[in-house]
Scaffold this active site. Structure first.
Site, short mmCIF file in Angstrom:
data_model
loop_
_atom_site.label_atom_id
_atom_site.label_comp_id
_atom_site.label_asym_id
_atom_site.label_seq_id
_atom_site.Cartn_x
_atom_site.Cartn_y
_atom_site.Cartn_z
CE LYS A 578 1.93 -13.20 -8.82
NZ LYS A 578 0.56 -13.07 -8.45
CB ALA A 610 -6.04 -8.02 -7.78
CG LEU A 612 -5.54 -1.94 -7.41
CD1 LEU A 612 -4.41 -1.70 -6.41
CD2 LEU A 612 -6.66 -0.93 -7.19
N GLY A 663 -8.22 -16.93 2.54
CA GLY A 663 -7.94 -16.91 1.09
C GLY A 663 -7.04 -15.76 0.65
CD GLU A 666 0.21 -17.18 -4.80
OE1 GLU A 666 0.11 -18.23 -5.47
OE2 GLU A 666 -0.07 -16.07 -5.24
CE LYS A 681 1.54 -9.74 -6.69
NZ LYS A 681 0.71 -9.57 -5.50
#
Ligand code: ADP
Ligand code: ASP
Ligand code: MG
Length: 814
Positions: A578, A610, A612, A663, A666, A681
């Site tokens: 990102k 992710a 989508l 998981g 981050e 985002k």
């Protein structure tokens, strides 16, 4: 009668000569003429030895020794010991003569064209003699004939002109009288009326065969070589090239003129006049069909038959105001080149008459500049014309086909394909015959251009995507696994052929031009070279493949800062990192602009949600004229997981620890819990909706206590969570009281964006969001009340990898 010609590679050594014998023995006809080249590479060695001798470099003796050894070895392997001595002594005697000739050149420190011809003639003389002796030993009814007694030329050493009248008489007389069934002739060599040895030019054995075939009205001329025919492109450069089964003389000539070395252009002329077919066959695969070249025009429908290139070209241009409207400038220009014996391969003249530009061999360019400048000295001195300009390091590429003239749009397709692949076109010409469209490009782009054009015109739309993957952690490894599993399906169903050419992690990097076998990429990478981000880019650039895609699976700033180099070289970038898109707006904008300018997609679907299709949907909405009014979203899989599992039966500390262990966060969970990740985002979504926003413009009301935000490592961070458990329990209790759930929401409206924890009441679209799912509501001009909703798993290596994959497919269909 049939004429069979075997090229240098077909007679390179004893094993290949044995194949030649089988082919000749299997040939069914009354009489077989076998024309052979020198053993592969020997002509080059002879020329090299002559050059060394002429500059008094005694190393020519070593070269001669190599030549001797190769021939003696062949004799020893082919001829039974009992019969060897006579053949060996003849070979040695020829080598001695050669030595004397080379010594002569050494002493007088000069090599005249005539002496050079004499020296190179030994290549063919030796090979034809050895092969004929071998045939005899094998019990074949063979004879050796020195072609210098048949083919007559003028005295122009190096590339003599054939005197057809006497040549034809010699051939018809000899072949009607000779009684043997097989006659072996050395190719390439001839003699002048005065009895001097001459040669027919490089590649001239084809010509010898054609001259003889025409003279004796052969049924067919078979040219046996190291490829199974004339290919749609040079098979050494284009792996997907395939043999053309039938082709017309004109097309074959055009292809060979433009570099299809498999045929020597003049060689077609004599057989063309007689309508004799040429059959190109592969000595090591005699059952392959090969290519039949005939006078028949090509069958209907086929437009582009082959793609070729001529290397080692230069452009020579003359320009200046004094050229406009002045008749005779072009005439003088071409005359002076012709007088200097420089052949013009390619002509373009801009319609303004302001410049003339021609393509010539790079070997001729220095002389060309000199003679042109001398000839136009008067105009140059008066500033009417500029000194001639030469540009080296170029190649011509050409599309060839009889039927191209009947079809519109072929050149458009050719140039858009080249443009898409960032191949810079220096000049364009369409032959008057319209049997070719050619372009001059930079030498280093040739392989890419040939492959891109081949893909466009011949490969039934199978498109090759060349991937360069950086980062093979959770996401990267999953991605490679998915590529491996899907390759076959993609090829069959989407006509996409994915090849991973380069892989790097932070330690090592590996490249394989054939594609890295994905079942053992780990061991290949472990054996790779020391990783280096700039070095990686430079390698990708140097490989210069069409449809190259750089895939970034890291979260590194340093990697993100290399995207501009890729895009500016027309290499697409796909990233789940990102950093680039959430950095300064100027940087984001620069990358988007580069992508547009260089026609290289820059895709980062996985930056939000992710796998989508959030960004893609947004783009489609905007492209179709919709306008984004408001975005409301839960974009953190990690935070959603945390708040979905947090209640009064557990502690906030334990839930975060679990999310991390599973998981969902981050490596530094504070990046998620502080809301920074969500800010990035929503920033990206706002920018993609057309707004110029910086990260500092986004409002963030953190729910973490300041002291927790100020921690510097995970240990302190978790300790601080423990300490403030009461605060978190209160957040939960307040939400319970209001019959709501806690969700970390990002919002964008009217150019403003914010992120923060909210109580979401029952019935709201966010209320039932489970696990680590994400959800985005797009309120738009077309969806003002009931938003368009995208919802689903928004975190995890598997779905992220599949999102990257989807971006790659988008590029494939681009
Ligand atoms: P020979 O020694 O048999 O005369 P050449 O070396 O002159 O053979 O020509 C064969 C070579 O031509 C092939 O190995 C191939 O690399 C090259 N070539 C270039 N373009 C083409 C093409 N379009 N089709 C086939 N071969 C080609
Ligand atoms: N031996 C010559 C050359 O290498 C002629 C030929 O092979 O056709 O050019
Ligand atoms: Mg050849």
């Amino acid at each position: 009668m049939k004429v069979l010609k075997f090229g240098g590679t077909s007679v390179a050594d004893a094993p290949s000569i044995k194949l030649v014998k089988d082919i000749v023995a299997d040939t069914v006809t009354d009489k077989t003429v076998v024309v052979v080249s020198a053993f592969g590479g020997v002509t080059d060695l002879l020329l090299h030895a002559a050059l060394l001798a002429s500059v008094q470099n005694a190393d020519y003796k070593d070269v001669l020794k190599d030549i001797e050894v190769r021939h003696l070895n062949a004799v020893k392997e082919l001829i039974p010991i009992t019969a060897q001595s006579q053949v060996l002594s003849r070979v040695k005697s020829d080598i001695n003569t050669l030595e004397t000739l080379l010594e002569g050149a050494y002493l007088i420190k000069e090599i005249t064209p005539r002496l050079s011809d004499k020296i190179v003639s030994y290549g063919e003389l030796l090979s034809a003699y050895i092969i004929s002796e071998y045939f005899l030993q094998e019990g074949m009814d063979a004879a050796y004939k020195d072609s210098r007694e048949l083919i007559k030329t003028n005295e122009d050493a190096g590339k003599a002109s054939v005197l057809f009248e006497s040549t034809n008489v010699n051939c018809t007389t000899y072949f009607s009288e000779v009684e043997n069934r097989i006659i072996v002739l050395p190719g390439f060599i001839a003699s002048s009326e005065n009895g001097n040895s001459t040669t027919l030019g490089r590649g001239g054995s084809d010509y010898t065969a054609a001259i003889v075939a025409a003279a004796i009205d052969a049924e067919v001329l078979e040219k046996w070589t190291d490829v199974s025919g004339m290919f749609t492109a040079n098979p050494k450069l284009v792996k997907q090239a395939r043999a053309i089964s039938n082709i017309s003389y004109e097309e074959a000539m055009e292809l060979s003129h433009f570099g299809a070395k498999v045929l020597y252009p003049p060689s077609i002329q004599p057989v063309l006049a007689k309508g004799i077919s040429i059959h190109i066959k592969n000595t090591s695969a005699p059952d392959d069909a090969g290519t039949l070249i005939t006078k028949n025009k090509n069958e209907k429908g086929k437009t582009v038959r082959g793609i070729t290139h001529v290397a080692n070209m230069a452009l020579l241009s003359l320009e200046g105001p004094g050229m406009v409207g002045v008749p005779g400038i072009s005439k003088r220009f071409f005359e002076v080149l012709s007088r200097a014996d420089i052949s013009v391969v390619f002509i373009t003249q801009a319609s303004s008459e302001h410049s003339i530009c021609v393509g010539i061999s790079a070997d001729d360019v220095d002389i060309a500049v000199e003679v042109v400048n001398t000839s136009f000295q008067y105009e140059i001195e008066r500033g009417k014309i500029k000194s001639a300009i030469a540009e080296r390091g170029l190649s011509i590429i050409a599309l060839v086909g009889d039927n191209m003239k009947h079809h519109q749009g072929l050149s458009g397709k050719m140039f858009s394909t080249l443009g898409r692949n960032n191949v810079n076109i220096r000049a364009i010409a369409q032959g008057a015959s319209e049997r070719n469209i050619s372009a001059v490009i930079i030498e280093s782009d040739v392989k890419k251009a040939l492959n891109a054009l081949h893909e466009e015109f011949f490969e039934e739309n199978i498109k090759q995507l060349n991937l360069f993957v950086m980062g093979v952690g959770n996401v990267g490894a999953k991605f490679l696994e998915q590529v491996r599993e899907q390759r076959k399906f993609l090829k069959e169903n989407l006509k996409l052929n994915l090849r991973v050419i380069g892989i790097s992690n932070s330690r090592t990097m590996v490249f394989d031009e054939q594609g890295i076998p994905l079942k053992d990429w780990e061991s290949r990478l472990a054996e790779g070279k020391k990783a280096n981000k700039i070095g990686f880019f430079e390698r990708v650039q140097q490989l210069n493949y069409r449809n190259s895609i750089f895939v970034d699976n890291t979260d590194s700033d340093a990697v993100a800062s290399t995207y501009n180099s890729y895009l500016a070289n027309s290499i697409s970038v796909v990233t789940c990192n990102k950093v680039a898109c959430s950095s300064a707006y100027e940087n984001y904008k620069e990358l988007k602009d580069l992508a547009r300018t260089y026609n290289a997609p820059f895709l980062f679907e996985t930056n939000v949600g992710a796998g989508l299709p959030i960004i893609d949907t947004l783009k489609h909405l905007i492209a179709s004229g919709d306008k984004i009014l408001k975005i409301q979203a839960v974009l953190s899989g990690s935070l959603n997981f945390v708040f979905n599992h947090f209640d009064d039966s557990t502690t906030f500390h334990d839930v975060v620890e679990r999310a991390m262990a599973e998981g969902y966060t981050e490596p530094d969970p504070k990046i998620d819990l502080s809301g920074i990740d969500v800010m990035r985002k929503i920033l990206i979504l706002a920018r993609e909706s057309g707004n110029r926003l910086e990260i500092s413009d986004i409002e963030n009301k953190p729910f973490l206590p300041q002291e927790t935000l100020d921690t510097h490592n995970n240990e302190d961070f978790f300790a601080s969570l423990k300490k403030h458990e009461a605060d978190f329990q209160k957040l939960y209790a307040d939400a319970q009281k209001a019959d709501s759930k806690l969700k970390y929401v990002a919002q964008y409206e009217d150019g403003k964006a914010s992120v923060g924890l909210q109580q979401i009441p029952k019935g709201h679209d966010f209320y039932n969001l489970e696990g680590s799912d994400n959800i985005v509501l797009f309120y738009t001009k077309r969806y003002p009340n009931q938003p368009m909703i995208i919802k689903g798993a928004g975190a995890g290596a598997d779905v992220t990898a599949s999102g990257i994959f989807a971006d790659i497919i988008r590029i494939g269909n681009f």
